[in-house]
Design a protein around this motif. Structure first.
Motif, PDB file in Angstrom:
ATOM      1  N   TYR A 169      12.011  15.842 -81.733  1.00  0.00           N
ATOM      2  CA  TYR A 169      11.774  15.500 -80.337  1.00  0.00           C
ATOM      3  C   TYR A 169      11.224  16.722 -79.597  1.00  0.00           C
ATOM      4  CZ  TYR A 169      16.387  17.619 -79.904  1.00  0.00           C
ATOM      5  OH  TYR A 169      17.454  18.466 -79.989  1.00  0.00           O
ATOM      6  N   ASP A 170      10.678  16.464 -78.396  1.00  0.00           N
ATOM      7  CA  ASP A 170      10.110  17.514 -77.554  1.00  0.00           C
ATOM      8  C   ASP A 170      11.218  18.050 -76.655  1.00  0.00           C
ATOM      9  OD1 ASP A 170       8.609  19.183 -75.989  1.00  0.00           O
ATOM     10  OD2 ASP A 170       7.293  17.623 -75.192  1.00  0.00           O
ATOM     11  N   SER A 171      11.770  19.201 -76.999  1.00  0.00           N
ATOM     12  CA  SER A 171      12.922  19.728 -76.270  1.00  0.00           C
ATOM     13  C   SER A 171      12.564  20.098 -74.827  1.00  0.00           C
ATOM     14  CB  SER A 171      13.512  20.932 -77.004  1.00  0.00           C
ATOM     15  OG  SER A 171      12.550  21.963 -77.112  1.00  0.00           O
ATOM     16  N   ARG A 172      11.345  20.569 -74.585  1.00  0.00           N
ATOM     17  CA  ARG A 172      10.945  20.932 -73.224  1.00  0.00           C
ATOM     18  C   ARG A 172      10.910  19.694 -72.331  1.00  0.00           C
ATOM     19  NH1 ARG A 172       6.641  20.365 -70.424  1.00  0.00           N
ATOM     20  NH2 ARG A 172       5.396  19.661 -72.182  1.00  0.00           N
ATOM     21  N   LEU A 173      10.363  18.603 -72.829  1.00  0.00           N
ATOM     22  CA  LEU A 173      10.291  17.362 -72.066  1.00  0.00           C
ATOM     23  C   LEU A 173      11.687  16.834 -71.754  1.00  0.00           C
ATOM     24  CD1 LEU A 173       8.430  15.129 -70.935  1.00  0.00           C
ATOM     25  CD2 LEU A 173       8.613  14.018 -73.151  1.00  0.00           C
ATOM     26  N   ILE A 174      12.575  16.902 -72.717  1.00  0.00           N
ATOM     27  CA  ILE A 174      13.948  16.434 -72.498  1.00  0.00           C
ATOM     28  C   ILE A 174      14.659  17.318 -71.481  1.00  0.00           C
ATOM     29  CG2 ILE A 174      16.196  16.181 -73.611  1.00  0.00           C
ATOM     30  CD1 ILE A 174      14.699  15.172 -76.066  1.00  0.00           C
ATOM     31  N   ARG A 175      14.455  18.628 -71.569  1.00  0.00           N
ATOM     32  CA  ARG A 175      15.086  19.547 -70.615  1.00  0.00           C
ATOM     33  C   ARG A 175      14.605  19.252 -69.199  1.00  0.00           C
ATOM     34  NH1 ARG A 175      14.117  23.835 -73.273  1.00  0.00           N
ATOM     35  NH2 ARG A 175      12.067  24.229 -72.373  1.00  0.00           N
ATOM     36  N   GLU A 176      13.305  19.006 -69.025  1.00  0.00           N
ATOM     37  CA  GLU A 176      12.763  18.686 -67.703  1.00  0.00           C
ATOM     38  C   GLU A 176      13.302  17.353 -67.178  1.00  0.00           C
ATOM     39  OE1 GLU A 176       8.551  18.824 -68.176  1.00  0.00           O
ATOM     40  OE2 GLU A 176       8.518  21.008 -68.437  1.00  0.00           O
ATOM     41  N   ALA A 177      13.400  16.362 -68.056  1.00  0.00           N
ATOM     42  CA  ALA A 177      13.921  15.050 -67.646  1.00  0.00           C
ATOM     43  C   ALA A 177      15.385  15.150 -67.242  1.00  0.00           C
ATOM     44  CB  ALA A 177      13.746  14.041 -68.780  1.00  0.00           C
TER      45      ALA A 177
END
Length: 135
Positions: free
Chosen positions: A113-121
């Motif tokens: 998964y895209d950890s940066r995208l999850i952190r932002e969400a």
């Protein structure tokens, strides 16, 4: 043609196909009935928290670590009764610790998964939750 006339079979072949479809549907659904009945009976007898804990962990947690299983069930019941998000979140965090699911949270990067995208969400959700609590 009336509203019901299009439901009447016009030929023996169409009637046979309709009967086959109905019977095959019943045959497929019949084995599901005992499973649903057992699940409902288990929910009535043991409660949802016990079944959810078994579903998440299998019998391994119950047989190998019965105290952890009891704690997970207790925390699930508390999270179901929580009236505030903070109480619910606390119970769910403890469940993660008890069931050993905390390890993946320590290493945010993953090829799955895209950890940066999850952190932002997650940050956006936290801001929205905080704004809702302030209102």
């Amino acid at each position: 043609m009336t509203d019901r006339e299009h439901h009447r079979p016009t030929s023996p072949l169409r009637l046979a196909l309709m009967l086959r479809a109905v019977l095959s549907s019943v045959i497929v659904l019949v084995p599901l009935a005992p499973i649903l009945a057992a699940r409902l009976l288990g929910r009535v007898v043991f409660g949802r928290a016990v079944l959810d804990t078994l579903n998440e962990n299998g019998l391994g947690l119950l047989l190998l670590r019965p105290r952890a299983f009891r704690n997970a069930v207790r925390l699930r019941r508390e999270s179901e009764r929580a009236t505030r998000y903070a109480g619910y979140r606390r119970c769910r965090a403890y469940i993660d610790v008890v069931e050993g699911r905390i390890k993946w949270k320590d290493a945010p990067a993953s090829p799955f998964y895209d950890s940066r995208l999850i952190r932002e969400a997650r940050a956006a959700l936290a801001r929205a939750r905080q704004q809702a609590d302030e209102q």
